[in-house]
Scaffold this motif. Sequence first.
Motif, PDB file in Angstrom:
ATOM      1  N   LEU A 677      57.059  43.176  35.317  1.00  0.00           N
ATOM      2  CA  LEU A 677      56.384  41.968  34.953  1.00  0.00           C
ATOM      3  C   LEU A 677      55.091  42.018  36.180  1.00  0.00           C
ATOM      4  O   LEU A 677      54.168  41.396  35.822  1.00  0.00           O
ATOM      5  N   ILE A 678      55.706  42.252  37.498  1.00  0.00           N
ATOM      6  CA  ILE A 678      54.482  42.211  38.559  1.00  0.00           C
ATOM      7  C   ILE A 678      53.384  43.504  38.053  1.00  0.00           C
ATOM      8  O   ILE A 678      52.338  42.901  38.295  1.00  0.00           O
ATOM      9  N   LEU A 679      53.691  44.789  37.671  1.00  0.00           N
ATOM     10  CA  LEU A 679      52.663  45.599  37.176  1.00  0.00           C
ATOM     11  C   LEU A 679      51.654  44.946  36.136  1.00  0.00           C
ATOM     12  O   LEU A 679      50.577  44.847  36.008  1.00  0.00           O
ATOM     13  N   THR A 680      52.302  44.199  35.045  1.00  0.00           N
ATOM     14  CA  THR A 680      51.752  43.563  33.889  1.00  0.00           C
ATOM     15  C   THR A 680      50.698  42.546  34.541  1.00  0.00           C
ATOM     16  O   THR A 680      49.434  42.383  34.078  1.00  0.00           O
ATOM     17  N   GLU A 681      51.088  41.650  35.433  1.00  0.00           N
ATOM     18  CA  GLU A 681      50.266  40.646  36.102  1.00  0.00           C
ATOM     19  C   GLU A 681      49.057  41.412  36.810  1.00  0.00           C
ATOM     20  O   GLU A 681      47.999  40.656  37.010  1.00  0.00           O
ATOM     21  N   ARG A 682      49.396  42.487  37.503  1.00  0.00           N
ATOM     22  CA  ARG A 682      48.717  43.206  38.186  1.00  0.00           C
ATOM     23  C   ARG A 682      47.337  43.872  37.463  1.00  0.00           C
ATOM     24  O   ARG A 682      46.456  43.719  37.691  1.00  0.00           O
ATOM     25  N   GLU A 683      47.855  44.408  36.272  1.00  0.00           N
ATOM     26  CA  GLU A 683      46.756  44.891  35.301  1.00  0.00           C
ATOM     27  C   GLU A 683      45.956  43.817  34.727  1.00  0.00           C
ATOM     28  O   GLU A 683      44.815  44.035  34.384  1.00  0.00           O
ATOM     29  N   ASN A 684      46.759  42.426  34.286  1.00  0.00           N
ATOM     30  CA  ASN A 684      45.818  41.572  33.793  1.00  0.00           C
ATOM     31  C   ASN A 684      44.723  41.211  34.977  1.00  0.00           C
ATOM     32  O   ASN A 684      43.600  40.816  34.440  1.00  0.00           O
ATOM     33  N   LEU A 685      44.981  41.086  36.003  1.00  0.00           N
ATOM     34  CA  LEU A 685      44.128  40.833  37.114  1.00  0.00           C
ATOM     35  C   LEU A 685      43.017  41.868  37.341  1.00  0.00           C
ATOM     36  O   LEU A 685      41.793  41.512  37.288  1.00  0.00           O
ATOM     37  N   ALA A 686      43.381  43.213  37.202  1.00  0.00           N
ATOM     38  CA  ALA A 686      42.295  44.221  37.232  1.00  0.00           C
ATOM     39  C   ALA A 686      41.324  44.093  35.890  1.00  0.00           C
ATOM     40  O   ALA A 686      40.348  44.184  36.211  1.00  0.00           O
ATOM     41  N   ILE A 687      41.945  43.570  34.774  1.00  0.00           N
ATOM     42  CA  ILE A 687      41.003  43.411  33.678  1.00  0.00           C
ATOM     43  C   ILE A 687      40.025  42.405  33.845  1.00  0.00           C
ATOM     44  O   ILE A 687      39.032  42.679  33.525  1.00  0.00           O
ATOM     45  N   ALA A 688      40.619  41.296  34.510  1.00  0.00           N
ATOM     46  CA  ALA A 688      39.645  40.271  34.670  1.00  0.00           C
ATOM     47  C   ALA A 688      38.594  40.453  35.576  1.00  0.00           C
ATOM     48  O   ALA A 688      37.739  40.016  35.555  1.00  0.00           O
ATOM     49  N   LEU A 689      39.190  41.047  36.816  1.00  0.00           N
ATOM     50  CA  LEU A 689      38.067  41.931  37.876  1.00  0.00           C
ATOM     51  C   LEU A 689      37.071  42.631  37.129  1.00  0.00           C
ATOM     52  O   LEU A 689      35.840  42.537  37.697  1.00  0.00           O
ATOM     53  N   ARG A 690      37.500  43.481  36.326  1.00  0.00           N
ATOM     54  CA  ARG A 690      36.431  44.487  35.848  1.00  0.00           C
ATOM     55  C   ARG A 690      35.394  43.572  34.983  1.00  0.00           C
ATOM     56  O   ARG A 690      34.185  43.938  34.970  1.00  0.00           O
ATOM     57  N   THR A 691      35.871  42.682  34.105  1.00  0.00           N
ATOM     58  CA  THR A 691      35.036  41.767  33.303  1.00  0.00           C
ATOM     59  C   THR A 691      33.943  41.300  34.396  1.00  0.00           C
ATOM     60  O   THR A 691      32.772  41.149  33.789  1.00  0.00           O
ATOM     61  N   ALA A 692      34.575  40.415  35.255  1.00  0.00           N
ATOM     62  CA  ALA A 692      33.711  39.773  36.180  1.00  0.00           C
ATOM     63  C   ALA A 692      32.533  40.753  36.734  1.00  0.00           C
ATOM     64  O   ALA A 692      31.538  40.391  37.024  1.00  0.00           O
ATOM     65  N   LEU A 693      33.016  41.900  37.236  1.00  0.00           N
ATOM     66  CA  LEU A 693      32.256  42.973  38.038  1.00  0.00           C
ATOM     67  C   LEU A 693      31.166  43.343  37.099  1.00  0.00           C
ATOM     68  O   LEU A 693      30.045  43.521  37.448  1.00  0.00           O
ATOM     69  N   SER A 694      31.448  43.634  35.533  1.00  0.00           N
ATOM     70  CA  SER A 694      30.276  44.007  34.911  1.00  0.00           C
ATOM     71  C   SER A 694      29.462  42.825  34.465  1.00  0.00           C
ATOM     72  O   SER A 694      28.170  43.087  34.306  1.00  0.00           O
TER      73      SER A 694
END
Length: 883
Positions: A677-694
């Motif tokens: 579950l922790i890795l899932t939430e970490r990956e969700n955060l990474a996806i949101a950060l990549r979207t914001a970065l772009s």
Amino acid sequence: MRYIHLIIISLLLLFPTPPMAQTQQVLRCTQALADPQVAAPADASPWRQLRPTRQITTAQSRSTPQSIALLGATGLGPITGQTIAIPAATTELYGTLYARFPGGIDPAATVQLTLYTDDSIDPVDAIYTATFPHDAGSTNAWRRFDWELTDPATIALLVEAAEITFALELVNTPGDRIWLDDITANVCTPAATLSGSVTNNANPTTSLAGATLLLTRTDATSTQVVATTRSDASGGYSFSGVPALAAGAAYQIWYTNTPAATNRPADRLGWLAGPVISTLADGASRSGLDLAIDDVQLDAPAPNAAVVASNSAPVTLRWSGRSVSGERQQVCIYDPLRIDPETQAPPELCGPLLDPVADTLRFNLSPATFAAAPTLGFAYGRTYRWHVRTVGPPTGTGLPPRSGRSFFERSITLLERSVPAPPNNPFSSDPGLPIAAPGSVTWTLLVYAATDNALSDAQRTPGTNRADLWVNSLRNLATRYPNVRIVSLLDRYGDSGVEWCYLPPNAAPNCRIRPEINSADPATLTAFVQQGLQRYPAQRAALVLLGPGHAVGGFGVDETSPDAPVLAPTDLAAALDNATQAANRRLDLVLAQAPLMGEVDLAASLAPAADYLVATPDQIWQVNMFPRLLALFTSAQGSDPRNVATGLTGAYADAVNQAARGRAFVIQAFDLQRAALILTERENLAIALRTALSADEVTMRNLLDSARRAVQAYDASGNGRLRALANAAGASVAADEDAFVDLTGLANWLADELIVPGDVRASAAALADQLEGTAGFVIAMRRQSGLGTAGVQVDLSRANGPAIFLPGAAQLGNQPTLSDLWLHRNATATTAWAALLRDLRAGAAPGSGPAAVLEITPAQPGLPLPTGGRIGGTEVYLPQVGR
């Protein structure tokens, strides 16, 4: 002719585009108006009142917080506007505005846009006019109006004026009011194009697709990355929409070995500062800006060499490969643990510039060599690193010449005399297994002591600090704990065989002395855990991993085996998974008595085999934990592995403070059943950060840099300091050389900062919720600031959770090596978090500092591992030099 608009808000948002067809012209269109969203306070607004009455009001707005209100009067209508510049190469202007007409307004009301040659607002000076009529069907709503000016004769008049007044007027509305907001005026000029190719002369048939190219712009005050692109399959690249250069400014094209893919070529330079462009006019096209990116080969000595050297018998550094016309090469040596406070980079000793065609590529290194670099300093037994730089001919522009750095660097230790061979103690081999012990008890304790290294070497770890002595102490402890079965595998330093023991509570130890083995071999660990679980059944099972370690580098250096191999993180996880599946029995608890193992991805990788993990995200003090661990097993709640895991954090804190108070430490207990579950939430955060970065690269880079500085750092470099190196006197100097940060702190920072985009904040908050609390991933923690393993003060006051890999831009310490492993070689490379980090690296210029990727022998999948600090009979501080 067709036109393509490239809207550029600032240089930092200049994006590369593919080469255009001959029937198209690329235009660079820049927003010319200040405060287009009408956000500035009324007293500082650039929207001047050119004719009464103009107001800045918060009563209405399309984009918060306010808009412009124009109040009609009898006679001439109110006008607002501002001055904009018209470059000589202008070919087009266009823009938009939003207007809101209230109900009941005069049906003839219109908004008029006029471009004047000055501020007189005299109709005779009007060059261009566009009228936007009121539509009775859209009253009380914001309505968009667009305009475009392409007439060459009109634009020529604007260019002749150089500066014009952009004015907006309310017409035919005495006593009425309208509102204006979100107003743009884009001025377009022909855009320049820069293009070229990357080549790999050492391997000309390899695909050159995906090479990262940066465009930097240097002026009198700064150098900035203004564009990033990647090459095509043939190596071609292009930067389009490039602004013209002002006098004194220059562009430079860089290659960096930071691909978006998980695979990273090791036959290319680490980076190359390439062609310099010192003049560039609007619409100009520059081609042939080529970069040869094939690497230099480091030949000798071998990686991680420890060699005897003197002034009369120096060691020779050799390299080969890469021959580019006009280029020279030089070897450079530096100390990875030392920094110059003034330059914020380690001092370097560089050899003469050599011609790869005419000269023999080698450099003699001896103690006397270091006299040329007194700030670098020399000491026998100290480990240095060396790499090769490439230097091109002078540019004639004031900018440095083309230059690059080898992808790899190698470590080297100069010795005054040969190091004694490891102990070779004769033994009688008995390769069988210890006797089995059927029947169930409360706990089975498995101890895997991968200590064929400094932890069991009497010379490097004197006194009672040696780990092999602690394992031997279990023989006496076993008699006091009849409800615990103790099984140990001890690989002590030297060729002394390996002891595999079962320690029954009411009989003599039953040990088998096996021939010397590689305790860094995953098969060795698998066999030990599988046999331990099958032959010594219990209600609960715990495993102690005792040895050197690093979450990215691996576990358990075996110095007696060839090339001193380590157990890679993926092999460690696979060994435990294979063992528990074969035994049909999970581990209830793993105690990692090794440095830097409390990292979220490593912890999650152990979840298929174990329920709880006790580890540190930072350095560890190697103290004898066995008496306290056995006491926890037999306590009132000792049959509950969660209770034992929680108790171990306090037991470790007590052990450290009893051995020597005032030591810095952090120890944490993790519920591995929540790891997925922790890795899932970490990956969700990474996806949101990549979207914001772009969407907004500049803002998100700055936010992540701020977050990284604000949260707790952990000792990813293993040097015993946190984001610090030593000066010539040994004092700590701040240096961004660590790449682990506290994941809980990072999640909370991103969740709490209002400037962070909403999707990122929500994802960060969800991750923080899963990390913290009684039902979270971190179920217990003890921390203390104080003296670290290098003998300097360490602040761990912000430690709250597991480590996560988040490197900075500096080329210091082990950050380049860790980035290569984490982003391109390990299982972590396929994660969304790794993809985010690759995005961040690809758009950043090479950071300050000399460090490159550390070249390691094939048997070593990581990097030299820290062993932890030892306290007790005699204190020994890191770093320890391998023997």
